[in-house]
Design a protein around this motif. Structure first.
Motif, mmCIF file in Angstrom:
data_model
loop_
_atom_site.group_PDB
_atom_site.id
_atom_site.type_symbol
_atom_site.label_atom_id
_atom_site.label_comp_id
_atom_site.label_asym_id
_atom_site.label_seq_id
_atom_site.Cartn_x
_atom_site.Cartn_y
_atom_site.Cartn_z
ATOM 1 N N SER A 103 0.704 -1.101 -0.015
ATOM 2 C CA SER A 103 -0.057 0.025 -0.040
ATOM 3 C C SER A 103 0.620 1.527 0.142
ATOM 4 N N CYS A 104 0.408 2.040 -0.749
ATOM 5 C CA CYS A 104 1.329 3.498 -1.015
ATOM 6 C C CYS A 104 0.962 4.194 0.301
ATOM 7 N N ALA A 105 0.002 4.089 1.302
ATOM 8 C CA ALA A 105 -0.028 4.656 2.287
ATOM 9 C C ALA A 105 0.681 4.202 3.656
ATOM 10 N N GLN A 106 1.289 2.948 3.431
ATOM 11 C CA GLN A 106 1.787 2.205 4.406
ATOM 12 C C GLN A 106 3.243 2.840 4.923
ATOM 13 N N ILE A 107 3.367 3.294 6.006
ATOM 14 C CA ILE A 107 4.746 3.788 6.468
ATOM 15 C C ILE A 107 5.681 2.710 6.983
ATOM 16 N N GLN A 108 6.643 2.518 6.072
ATOM 17 C CA GLN A 108 7.488 1.194 6.428
ATOM 18 C C GLN A 108 8.980 1.889 7.224
ATOM 19 N N TYR A 109 9.259 3.058 7.312
ATOM 20 C CA TYR A 109 10.238 3.456 7.794
ATOM 21 C C TYR A 109 10.437 5.281 7.897
ATOM 22 N N ARG A 110 11.149 5.455 8.906
ATOM 23 C CA ARG A 110 11.070 6.912 9.057
ATOM 24 C C ARG A 110 12.701 7.313 9.145
ATOM 25 N N VAL A 111 13.016 8.373 8.830
ATOM 26 C CA VAL A 111 14.555 9.261 8.912
ATOM 27 C C VAL A 111 14.255 10.506 9.399
ATOM 28 N N LEU A 112 14.780 10.723 10.519
ATOM 29 C CA LEU A 112 14.291 12.068 11.297
ATOM 30 C C LEU A 112 12.961 12.513 11.368
ATOM 31 N N GLY A 113 12.153 11.427 11.631
ATOM 32 C CA GLY A 113 10.615 11.756 11.800
ATOM 33 C C GLY A 113 10.112 12.093 10.434
ATOM 34 N N LEU A 114 10.729 11.941 9.293
ATOM 35 C CA LEU A 114 10.060 11.868 7.775
ATOM 36 C C LEU A 114 9.780 10.677 7.295
ATOM 37 N N THR A 115 8.847 10.441 6.636
ATOM 38 C CA THR A 115 8.610 9.219 5.731
ATOM 39 C C THR A 115 9.501 9.335 4.601
ATOM 40 N N VAL A 116 9.565 8.242 3.827
ATOM 41 C CA VAL A 116 10.202 8.039 2.455
ATOM 42 C C VAL A 116 9.613 9.128 1.610
ATOM 43 N N PRO A 117 8.425 9.016 1.315
ATOM 44 C CA PRO A 117 7.794 10.299 0.505
ATOM 45 C C PRO A 117 8.047 11.631 0.887
ATOM 46 N N ASN A 118 7.953 11.953 2.366
ATOM 47 C CA ASN A 118 8.332 13.025 2.541
ATOM 48 C C ASN A 118 9.808 13.507 2.205
ATOM 49 N N LEU A 119 10.908 12.570 2.299
ATOM 50 C CA LEU A 119 12.098 12.664 2.015
ATOM 51 C C LEU A 119 12.343 13.181 0.421
ATOM 52 N N ALA A 120 11.357 12.242 -0.334
ATOM 53 C CA ALA A 120 11.458 12.460 -1.822
ATOM 54 C C ALA A 120 10.981 13.572 -2.132
ATOM 55 N N LEU A 121 10.035 14.206 -1.559
ATOM 56 C CA LEU A 121 9.482 15.383 -1.777
ATOM 57 C C LEU A 121 10.364 16.563 -1.701
ATOM 58 N N THR A 122 11.000 16.470 -0.341
ATOM 59 C CA THR A 122 12.014 17.678 -0.033
ATOM 60 C C THR A 122 13.155 17.420 -1.020
ATOM 61 N N ALA A 123 13.644 16.350 -1.497
ATOM 62 C CA ALA A 123 14.817 16.408 -2.393
ATOM 63 C C ALA A 123 14.075 16.843 -3.835
ATOM 64 N N PHE A 124 12.875 16.449 -4.197
ATOM 65 C CA PHE A 124 12.519 17.103 -5.467
ATOM 66 C C PHE A 124 12.343 18.626 -5.410
ATOM 67 N N VAL A 125 11.979 19.120 -4.538
ATOM 68 C CA VAL A 125 11.906 20.636 -4.179
ATOM 69 C C VAL A 125 12.983 21.264 -4.163
ATOM 70 N N LEU A 126 13.986 20.736 -3.305
ATOM 71 C CA LEU A 126 15.386 21.286 -3.310
ATOM 72 C C LEU A 126 16.273 21.206 -4.892
ATOM 73 N N VAL A 127 15.741 20.252 -5.456
ATOM 74 C CA VAL A 127 16.544 20.130 -6.740
ATOM 75 C C VAL A 127 15.962 21.149 -7.885
ATOM 76 N N THR A 128 14.640 21.412 -7.663
ATOM 77 C CA THR A 128 13.939 22.119 -8.636
ATOM 78 C C THR A 128 14.277 23.590 -8.152
ATOM 79 N N GLY A 129 14.476 24.074 -6.811
ATOM 80 C CA GLY A 129 14.857 25.346 -6.447
ATOM 81 C C GLY A 129 16.291 25.536 -7.062
ATOM 82 N N LEU A 130 17.088 24.710 -6.631
ATOM 83 C CA LEU A 130 18.476 24.952 -7.013
ATOM 84 C C LEU A 130 18.861 24.870 -8.734
#
Length: 142
Positions: A103-130
């Motif tokens: 399931s896409c909604a399943q949270i399997q792992y967290r890094v610094l309180g962020l889920t994997v999709p949250n981390l991916a969103l952060t990376a994509f936004v950073l790349v876009t901005g840079l």
């Protein structure tokens, strides 16, 4: 005294930073699946499809000083951010997406309180901005 950096040098530095972000995101996703054995859902696969080429595209652009890479990078980074944002929303809403065995909604792992999709969103936004910042620097003041 150090000579002030030219806009072209700063643009190249921004592209190098975007390359590092994409590389860390790619290495992180590979570690989660290959190292920890986590099974990626279908939305995770879409995000990977959009992130992995950015490592090469941005790396070449940084080495060859090509701020025009914005035309190549944004069609990967913006949809990637949209998919990661949607994926993050699915996890918050606790719905199921039904797009595969995991399931896409399943949270399997967290890094610094962020889920994997949250981390991916952060990376994509950073790349876009840079990448956008590098293109604007090269274009000069408006």
């Amino acid at each position: 005294m150090a000579e002030p950096r030219r806009p072209a040098d700063r643009a190249r530095l921004l592209l190098a930073a975007a390359t590092v972000v994409a590389t860390v995101a790619t290495a992180g996703s590979l570690y989660l699946s290959l190292g920890l054995g986590l099974t990626p859902c279908r939305l995770c696969w879409y995000q990977r499809i959009l992130m992995y080429p950015l490592v090469v595209v941005l790396g070449v652009a940084a080495v060859e000083d090509r701020p025009g890479v914005v035309r190549t990078a944004l069609p990967l980074a913006v949809p990637g951010a949209a998919v990661a944002g949607y994926h993050s929303w699915l996890q918050v809403s606790q719905t199921t997406c039904g797009l595969g065995a995991v399931s896409c909604a399943q949270i399997q792992y967290r890094v610094l309180g962020l889920t994997v999709p949250n981390l991916a969103l952060t990376a994509f936004v950073l790349v876009t901005g840079l990448v956008v910042a590098a293109a604007r620097l090269r274009r000069g003041p408006s």
